[in-house]
Design a protein around this motif. Sequence first.
Motif, PDB file in Angstrom:
ATOM      1  N   PRO A  23       0.830  -1.219  -0.070  1.00  8.67           N
ATOM      2  CA  PRO A  23       0.153   0.108   0.015  1.00  8.67           C
ATOM      3  C   PRO A  23       0.874   1.340   0.068  1.00  8.67           C
ATOM      4  CG  PRO A  23       0.094  -0.871   2.236  1.00  8.67           C
ATOM      5  CD  PRO A  23       0.694  -1.686   1.259  1.00  8.67           C
ATOM      6  N   GLU A  27      -3.151   4.212   1.981  1.00  9.57           N
ATOM      7  CA  GLU A  27      -4.110   2.987   1.757  1.00  9.57           C
ATOM      8  C   GLU A  27      -4.136   1.914   3.126  1.00  9.57           C
ATOM      9  OE1 GLU A  27      -3.909   2.472  -3.060  1.00  9.57           O
ATOM     10  OE2 GLU A  27      -2.120   1.708  -1.782  1.00  9.57           O
ATOM     11  N   PRO A  98      -6.262  -2.292  -4.731  1.00 12.35           N
ATOM     12  CA  PRO A  98      -6.185  -0.869  -4.055  1.00 12.35           C
ATOM     13  C   PRO A  98      -7.444  -0.162  -4.764  1.00 12.35           C
ATOM     14  CG  PRO A  98      -4.472  -0.794  -5.307  1.00 12.35           C
ATOM     15  CD  PRO A  98      -4.934  -2.181  -5.593  1.00 12.35           C
TER      16      PRO A  98
END
Length: 168
Positions: A23, A27, A98
Amino acid sequence: MVRSFDEAWARLGGPRLPALFLPLPTEPDLTWVVEAVPECLLPVVTIAGVPIEDPEWGLHRAGEALAAPSQWRPTDGSNPRRLAGPEGIARADVVVVPALAVDESGTRLGQGGGWYDRTLPHRRDGVPVLACVFDDEVREAGTLPREAHDVRVDGVITPSTFRLFDPV
């Protein structure tokens, strides 16, 4: 996040080779998942330090150092286990992607580059795609725009929950 991933893995039958991502700071943190599974696929975003345009995947094994320390560059194309092109995703049992937001109809709002929209059609039939977002980034069905090239996601993982969406 641990509880929601444990639930997801149990309900999906314990995927043997997940496709994951490292990430960005904005995120949910999946770094621990990358190291918790014996092997996973990770996006290759640079080759010899140069960003690449077309999606590629690399095989990562738990305990291995990532080829580049930056979370923006999770793995490097010099890795001998680099899989050619977007077709590398065909080895995955589940794909976790994501998103900036996801709605309950399976529309995923990405960052606009189309990287996942170009790679997801290469997964095997029936392999679920899960968007990973924070709890407040899940929206009501039909509230996000969907274009013809957008690939629908099958469910969502947040820090507190896991949910599969109804099939279309």
